[in-house]
Design an enzyme around this catalytic site. Structure first.
Site, PDB file in Angstrom:
ATOM      1  N   ALA A 156       1.186   3.865   7.413  1.00  0.00           N
ATOM      2  CA  ALA A 156       1.164   5.291   7.419  1.00  0.00           C
ATOM      3  C   ALA A 156      -0.340   5.902   7.701  1.00  0.00           C
ATOM      4  CB  ALA A 156       1.945   5.959   5.990  1.00  0.00           C
TER       5      ALA A 156
ATOM      6  N   ASN B 197       0.761  -1.161   0.067  1.00  0.00           N
ATOM      7  CA  ASN B 197      -0.112  -0.063   0.001  1.00  0.00           C
ATOM      8  C   ASN B 197       0.803   1.326   0.045  1.00  0.00           C
ATOM      9  OD1 ASN B 197      -1.702   2.075   0.525  1.00  0.00           O
ATOM     10  ND2 ASN B 197      -3.081   0.770   1.994  1.00  0.00           N
ATOM     11  N   ASP B 198       1.416   1.623   1.052  1.00  0.00           N
ATOM     12  CA  ASP B 198       2.339   2.667   1.120  1.00  0.00           C
ATOM     13  C   ASP B 198       3.383   2.885   0.132  1.00  0.00           C
ATOM     14  OD1 ASP B 198       0.949   3.432   3.453  1.00  0.00           O
ATOM     15  OD2 ASP B 198       2.316   2.830   4.852  1.00  0.00           O
ATOM     16  N   VAL B 199       4.068   1.675  -0.187  1.00  0.00           N
ATOM     17  CA  VAL B 199       5.323   1.790  -1.188  1.00  0.00           C
ATOM     18  C   VAL B 199       4.779   2.021  -2.667  1.00  0.00           C
ATOM     19  CG1 VAL B 199       6.411   0.333   0.357  1.00  0.00           C
ATOM     20  CG2 VAL B 199       5.241  -0.755  -1.500  1.00  0.00           C
ATOM     21  N   VAL B 200       3.484   2.063  -2.707  1.00  0.00           N
ATOM     22  CA  VAL B 200       2.889   2.390  -4.060  1.00  0.00           C
ATOM     23  C   VAL B 200       1.938   3.605  -4.100  1.00  0.00           C
ATOM     24  CG1 VAL B 200       3.301   0.203  -5.189  1.00  0.00           C
ATOM     25  CG2 VAL B 200       1.126   0.630  -3.865  1.00  0.00           C
TER      26      VAL B 200
END
Ligand code: TAP
Length: 460
Positions: A427, A387-390
């Site tokens: 996050a 999720n956060d990394v994209v």
């Protein structure tokens, strides 16, 4: 050649092996070899040390080795990959504790503060202080990761002032001890206050930041060991401790950089605790959701697919299903590669280890910098529990993840996202990727979703 020279040469050999072992840990392909090298170095070091010094009690040492080996083997076999950060936390804590105990033993063997010279005093104080902070701090980190204590940041008014005062008091006690001008009980005060400081430093940090804290404490445990090396006059312990200290610090720096946060922000930011409050209202935005059959068609007829694994893949333990999907797609002539973000998951190298467990060949795993320019040319991206990394919000200067380097998945022609809901990741913020025109949401548990995809791709 005297015994001392022979011992020092053996120590030198160990030190060199440690360095090469560490170097080999830099790539998944050579990591096992690196581990083997470093542990042989440790074996040499232990044997040589035992031979050099007159051993007081062989039975106690043999008992320790047997008990340690049993516990180690059991843990290595039992502990789940996702629980690795808390295991490392315990290891660090025990390392720090051991250094503090070595210093304490030396303090009492010498006969208290007045019997030490200044150098001896300084090293004993440092080893005790850093060792005890590492010990208690690591066990708080363990408790947070294991959900034994709350993962939320624990804060109270004037916390930093209190910590600063505590630290100054510790320094004063330490200096008095080292200079020989303190009563014997001051040593116990030093140890007790250091334990308290370790707890107070870690409780205000949110559970999700614990991997960074564990890495920092790893570095502290190295410093404590190095200080213990000075206490004992053992060169190899000094070197090994320094290597651990430096490696832990480098890793901490890499993790912070990959999240675009400073160490101070991790230590004092009380981040990732409240949850939800930062989530942008996604309001009336709609997503396109697809089932296994529709998703399978997109993948099966693509010429190249890039998979982005994340924390959800680890939680679902879906790495073997992932591998099966790779196999069926490749059997159809689809090129499959994996995009590895440096902080995907919850610990460094999390995705590499997970995919290696399912025997996904290393050359298929590409780093962020290698794969990012490719997304524009990629037919289909499959995001599995990431999720956060994209999250493209990272390019928005106003967001809380602003500046965090991300995988540019939104630039691909079509994106399929497997996750259970629209809930945010670590996050705690919404992800605009899910609402893009080219994005298809395939809701479900990663393991189930991937095995459905395998079946559907076979039939496609
Ligand atoms: P996250 O942003 O945490 O997102 C993971 C997603 O997985 C969640 O949104 C969740 O959505 C989904 N998920 C959970 N269980 C699932 C399951 N059983 N099946 C399918 N999906 C599931 O993960 P990420 O993209 O890997 O990013 C990692 C984050 O952790 C970053 O913010 C990073 O800064 C942080 N972090 C990383 C590290 C290291 S060193 N790796 C250390 C500290 C912090 P649903 O609930 O909707 O399923």
């Amino acid at each position: 050649v005297t015994l001392t020279t022979a011992v020092e040469l053996a120590y030198l050999l160990s030190a060199v092996l440690f360095v090469f072992g560490l170097k080999k840990l830099g790539s998944p392909a050579s990591a096992r070899q690196g581990n083997a090298l470093a542990s042989s170095a440790m074996l040499i070091a232990i044997v040589v040390t035992l031979l050099e010094h007159g051993v007081v009690n062989w039975q106690a040492i043999a008992g320790g080795i047997v008990a340690g080996a049993l516990i180690g083997t059991l843990l290595a076999r039992r502990v789940a990959m996702t629980a690795m950060p808390q295991l490392v936390a315990v290891f660090n804590g025990l390392g720090g504790g051991a250094s503090a105990l070595v210093a304490a033993a030396e303090f009492y063997r010498l006969g208290g503060p007045t019997a030490m010279d200044v150098t001896g005093g300084v090293t004993i104080v440092l080893s005790t202080l850093i060792g005890a902070v590492t010990f208690s701090g690591s066990f708080v980190a363990f408790g947070k990761l294991q959900d034994l204590i709350t993962g939320r940041p624990v804060t109270f008014p004037l916390q930093r002032t209190f910590n600063a005062l505590l630290f100054v008091t510790l320094l004063a006690v330490g200096v008095a001890l080292a200079l020989g001008g303190a009563p014997g009980w001051a040593y116990l005060a030093l140890a007790g206050l250091s334990l308290l400081l370790g707890i107070l430093l870690v409780i205000p940090i949110g559970g999700a930041d614990m991997p960074v804290v564990v890495s920092l404490l790893n570095s502290y445990s190295g410093l404590a060991a190095s200080a213990a090396g000075f206490v004992l006059g053992n060169n190899l312990l000094i070197i090994a401790g320094a290597l651990v200290g430096a490696a832990g610090l480098i890793l901490t720096h890499l993790m912070c950089r990959a999240m675009n946060r400073s160490l101070a922000n991790v230590a004092f930011g009380a981040f990732g605790g409240g949850g939800g409050s930062a989530a942008a209202a996604s309001g009336d935005q709609t997503v396109r959701d697809v089932d296994a059959e529709q998703a399978a068609l997109v993948l099966a007829y693509a010429s190249s697919v890039v998979v982005v694994p994340g924390y959800g893949l680890a939680v679902a333990q879906a790495q073997h299903e992932m591998r099966k999907l790779m196999d069926v797609l490749e059997a159809r002539g689809v090129e499959v590669r994996f995009a590895i973000h440096p902080v995907a998951g919850r610990m460094p190298g999390h995705m590499n280890v997970l995919l290696a467990e399912a025997d996904v060949p290393y050359p298929k795993l590409l780093d962020m910098d290698e794969i990012n320019p490719e997304f524009e040319r990629t037919d289909a991206v499959l995001v599995v529990g990431a999720n956060d990394v994209v999250n493209p919000l990272a390019r928005d200067p106003g967001s809380i993840i602003a500046g965090m380097p991300i995988l540019d998945v939104d630039r691909a022609r079509s994106v399929i996202v497997i996750k259970r809901s629209l809930s945010p990741g670590f996050a705690g913020i919404d992800n605009p990727l899910f609402y893009l025109e080219g994005t298809m949401m395939f809701f479900g548990d990663a393991k189930q979703a991937l095995s459905d995809l395998v079946r559907e791709v076979k039939e496609a």
